[in-house]
Design a protein around this motif. Structure first.
Motif, mmCIF file in Angstrom:
data_model
loop_
_atom_site.group_PDB
_atom_site.id
_atom_site.type_symbol
_atom_site.label_atom_id
_atom_site.label_comp_id
_atom_site.label_asym_id
_atom_site.label_seq_id
_atom_site.Cartn_x
_atom_site.Cartn_y
_atom_site.Cartn_z
ATOM 1 N N SER A 1 13.123 1.241 2.039
ATOM 2 C CA SER A 1 14.421 1.520 1.413
ATOM 3 C C SER A 1 15.493 0.581 1.947
ATOM 4 O O SER A 1 16.298 0.032 1.178
ATOM 5 C CB SER A 1 14.814 2.980 1.664
ATOM 6 N N ALA A 2 15.495 0.380 3.268
ATOM 7 C CA ALA A 2 16.486 -0.523 3.862
ATOM 8 C C ALA A 2 16.288 -1.956 3.377
ATOM 9 O O ALA A 2 17.258 -2.676 3.113
ATOM 10 C CB ALA A 2 16.389 -0.459 5.385
ATOM 11 N N SER A 3 15.033 -2.393 3.242
ATOM 12 C CA SER A 3 14.751 -3.753 2.773
ATOM 13 C C SER A 3 15.198 -3.938 1.328
ATOM 14 O O SER A 3 15.730 -4.988 0.954
ATOM 15 C CB SER A 3 13.263 -4.058 2.899
ATOM 16 N N LEU A 4 14.991 -2.924 0.508
ATOM 17 C CA LEU A 4 15.388 -3.013 -0.892
ATOM 18 C C LEU A 4 16.908 -3.086 -1.038
ATOM 19 O O LEU A 4 17.432 -3.876 -1.826
ATOM 20 C CB LEU A 4 14.845 -1.819 -1.667
ATOM 21 N N THR A 5 17.611 -2.269 -0.270
ATOM 22 C CA THR A 5 19.073 -2.260 -0.386
ATOM 23 C C THR A 5 19.697 -3.531 0.184
ATOM 24 O O THR A 5 20.795 -3.917 -0.226
ATOM 25 C CB THR A 5 19.663 -1.038 0.330
ATOM 26 N N SER A 6 18.993 -4.187 1.105
ATOM 27 C CA SER A 6 19.508 -5.439 1.670
ATOM 28 C C SER A 6 18.912 -6.674 0.996
ATOM 29 O O SER A 6 19.182 -7.796 1.419
ATOM 30 C CB SER A 6 19.231 -5.489 3.175
ATOM 31 N N ALA A 7 18.070 -6.458 -0.021
ATOM 32 C CA ALA A 7 17.435 -7.546 -0.774
ATOM 33 C C ALA A 7 16.580 -8.449 0.111
ATOM 34 O O ALA A 7 16.513 -9.654 -0.096
ATOM 35 C CB ALA A 7 18.477 -8.369 -1.521
ATOM 36 N N ARG A 8 15.906 -7.860 1.104
ATOM 37 C CA ARG A 8 15.032 -8.648 1.973
ATOM 38 C C ARG A 8 13.690 -8.870 1.296
ATOM 39 O O ARG A 8 13.048 -7.934 0.844
ATOM 40 C CB ARG A 8 14.809 -7.933 3.308
ATOM 41 N N SER A 9 13.259 -10.100 1.236
ATOM 42 C CA SER A 9 11.990 -10.439 0.609
ATOM 43 C C SER A 9 10.847 -10.304 1.609
ATOM 44 O O SER A 9 11.005 -10.564 2.803
ATOM 45 C CB SER A 9 12.021 -11.872 0.070
ATOM 46 N N MET B 1 0.840 -1.163 0.000
ATOM 47 C CA MET B 1 0.000 0.000 0.000
ATOM 48 C C MET B 1 0.883 1.222 0.000
ATOM 49 O O MET B 1 1.680 1.414 0.905
ATOM 50 C CB MET B 1 -0.866 -0.008 1.267
ATOM 51 N N GLY B 2 0.788 2.037 -0.993
ATOM 52 C CA GLY B 2 1.620 3.222 -1.060
ATOM 53 C C GLY B 2 0.797 4.428 -1.419
ATOM 54 O O GLY B 2 -0.229 4.333 -2.078
ATOM 55 N N GLY B 3 1.242 5.565 -0.990
ATOM 56 C CA GLY B 3 0.571 6.800 -1.343
ATOM 57 C C GLY B 3 1.595 7.863 -1.636
ATOM 58 O O GLY B 3 2.703 7.824 -1.128
ATOM 59 N N GLY B 4 1.221 8.835 -2.438
ATOM 60 C CA GLY B 4 2.143 9.916 -2.739
ATOM 61 C C GLY B 4 1.373 11.159 -3.099
ATOM 62 O O GLY B 4 0.236 11.097 -3.554
ATOM 63 N N THR B 5 1.977 12.323 -2.877
ATOM 64 C CA THR B 5 1.380 13.562 -3.311
ATOM 65 C C THR B 5 2.252 14.165 -4.388
ATOM 66 O O THR B 5 3.474 14.086 -4.332
ATOM 67 C CB THR B 5 1.237 14.568 -2.154
ATOM 68 N N ILE C 1 7.542 -5.371 3.072
ATOM 69 C CA ILE C 1 8.966 -5.175 3.387
ATOM 70 C C ILE C 1 9.210 -3.895 4.179
ATOM 71 O O ILE C 1 10.348 -3.452 4.305
ATOM 72 C CB ILE C 1 9.843 -5.187 2.120
ATOM 73 N N GLY C 2 8.155 -3.312 4.732
ATOM 74 C CA GLY C 2 8.355 -2.137 5.571
ATOM 75 C C GLY C 2 7.104 -1.312 5.724
ATOM 76 O O GLY C 2 6.246 -1.282 4.828
ATOM 77 N N LEU C 3 6.999 -0.631 6.861
ATOM 78 C CA LEU C 3 5.831 0.187 7.159
ATOM 79 C C LEU C 3 6.141 1.677 7.081
ATOM 80 O O LEU C 3 5.388 2.503 7.585
ATOM 81 C CB LEU C 3 5.294 -0.159 8.552
ATOM 82 N N SER C 4 7.258 2.009 6.450
ATOM 83 C CA SER C 4 7.636 3.397 6.230
ATOM 84 C C SER C 4 8.576 3.438 5.037
ATOM 85 O O SER C 4 9.102 2.409 4.606
ATOM 86 C CB SER C 4 8.326 3.985 7.470
ATOM 87 N N VAL C 5 8.796 4.631 4.514
ATOM 88 C CA VAL C 5 9.709 4.778 3.388
ATOM 89 C C VAL C 5 11.111 4.319 3.771
ATOM 90 O O VAL C 5 11.800 3.637 3.012
ATOM 91 C CB VAL C 5 9.729 6.232 2.895
ATOM 92 N N LEU D 1 -5.396 0.533 5.369
ATOM 93 C CA LEU D 1 -4.056 0.711 4.821
ATOM 94 C C LEU D 1 -3.989 1.949 3.931
ATOM 95 O O LEU D 1 -3.007 2.701 3.966
ATOM 96 C CB LEU D 1 -3.645 -0.529 4.039
ATOM 97 N N ALA D 2 -5.014 2.158 3.135
ATOM 98 C CA ALA D 2 -5.047 3.319 2.246
ATOM 99 C C ALA D 2 -5.029 4.619 3.041
ATOM 100 O O ALA D 2 -4.288 5.558 2.717
ATOM 101 C CB ALA D 2 -6.285 3.259 1.355
ATOM 102 N N ILE D 3 -5.827 4.684 4.076
ATOM 103 C CA ILE D 3 -5.899 5.893 4.906
ATOM 104 C C ILE D 3 -4.549 6.192 5.550
ATOM 105 O O ILE D 3 -4.072 7.337 5.542
ATOM 106 C CB ILE D 3 -6.988 5.726 5.989
ATOM 107 N N LEU D 4 -3.905 5.168 6.097
ATOM 108 C CA LEU D 4 -2.655 5.368 6.819
ATOM 109 C C LEU D 4 -1.505 5.732 5.875
ATOM 110 O O LEU D 4 -0.695 6.618 6.179
ATOM 111 C CB LEU D 4 -2.314 4.109 7.621
ATOM 112 N N ALA D 5 -1.431 5.057 4.731
ATOM 113 C CA ALA D 5 -0.366 5.378 3.776
ATOM 114 C C ALA D 5 -0.535 6.782 3.212
ATOM 115 O O ALA D 5 0.433 7.529 3.073
ATOM 116 C CB ALA D 5 -0.352 4.350 2.646
ATOM 117 N N ALA D 6 -1.773 7.145 2.900
ATOM 118 C CA ALA D 6 -2.029 8.490 2.384
ATOM 119 C C ALA D 6 -1.717 9.545 3.440
ATOM 120 O O ALA D 6 -1.144 10.601 3.130
ATOM 121 C CB ALA D 6 -3.487 8.606 1.935
ATOM 122 N N ARG D 7 -2.072 9.263 4.674
ATOM 123 C CA ARG D 7 -1.780 10.216 5.752
ATOM 124 C C ARG D 7 -0.279 10.461 5.878
ATOM 125 O O ARG D 7 0.165 11.605 6.018
ATOM 126 C CB ARG D 7 -2.339 9.688 7.077
#
Length: 232
Positions: free
Chosen positions: A66-74, A1-5, A58-62, A115-121
């Motif tokens: 980011s840390a999961s991606l750089t460490s290749a954590r599935s 679930m991701g959100g962006g402005t 792979i994470g509940l924040s940006v 999830l949508a509400i929290l990610a958008a917030r």
């Protein structure tokens, strides 16, 4: 679930070269004759991403993602889907978020909408905003969702077909609506412009992002939330 402005930057602070380094878009569209008085391709605006929010396997924040991606954590694990006996590999967010909402809110919020509400917030706060009221109808939401409301929908089937109950629990219709997350975000953050839900299978996510970008680029909006939730 991701959100962006996304929003219009001051022209002097965001040259085209910065836009190209900020985000890449793969857009397929049909060009038509522009309406009189609207912006056209020749005088389009630059668009930048000003806030990010994410809840994912792979994470509940940006920072966590980011840390999961750089460490290749599935984020894929074996899960069970009752009543099936077989286990399946899937990416799943193990945490629950009921404690983030009041007892009055929970009956009409499916997990997908939570999830949508929290990610958008998170994304909106990351952009330094909370309310979009000052933008009037120049702010919008573009929401990509294929099967939101599935947790509530499956519970409804259980009640009807297995438990032989002849009435669904209150607010079931509100919880299974695919546009429920977008509606909740617009209400909570006073988004007064277009609130659009895209449901074209897996491409719904990229379409929501692309349409938000295009609305700003072509002068229809000044700022938009692009929300790309998945099923659960």
């Amino acid at each position: 679930m991701g959100g962006g402005t996304c929003e219009l930057p001051p022209p002097t602070t965001c040259p085209r070269s910065r836009l190209d380094k900020t985000a890449n878009y793969n857009i397929s569209c049909v060009w038509g004759i522009p309406l009189q008085g609207t912006h056209t391709r020749s005088n389009s605006h630059n668009v930048v991403i000003t806030g990010l929010g994410v809840l994912s396997p792979i994470g509940l924040s940006v920072a966590e993602v980011s840390a999961s991606l750089t460490s290749a954590r599935s984020g894929v694990a074996m899960i069970e889907a009752a009543p099936l006996q077989k286990r399946f590999p899937a990416g799943i967010i193990k945490q629950t978020f009921d404690d983030r909402f009041t007892k009055l809110e929970l009956p009409y919020l499916d997990r997908c909408q939570q999830l949508a509400i929290l990610a958008a917030r998170d994304a909106i706060h990351d952009a330094g905003l909370d309310s979009f009221a000052n933008y009037g109808q120049r702010a919008g939401i573009y929401y990509g969702n294929v099967a939101g409301g599935k947790v509530t929908e499956q519970a409804w089937y259980q009640q009807l077909l297995v438990d032989s109950k002849h009435a669904s629990r209150p607010f079931t219709a509100m919880a299974i609506m695919h546009n429920g997350g977008a509606a909740q975000i617009s209400i909570r953050h006073q988004v007064l412009g277009p609130v659009v839900t895209h449901g074209s299978a897996c491409s719904a996510s990229s379409i929501a992002i692309g349409e938000a970008m295009r609305a700003i680029r072509d002068g229809y909006l000044d700022i938009a939330v692009a929300e790309v939730p998945k099923r659960r």
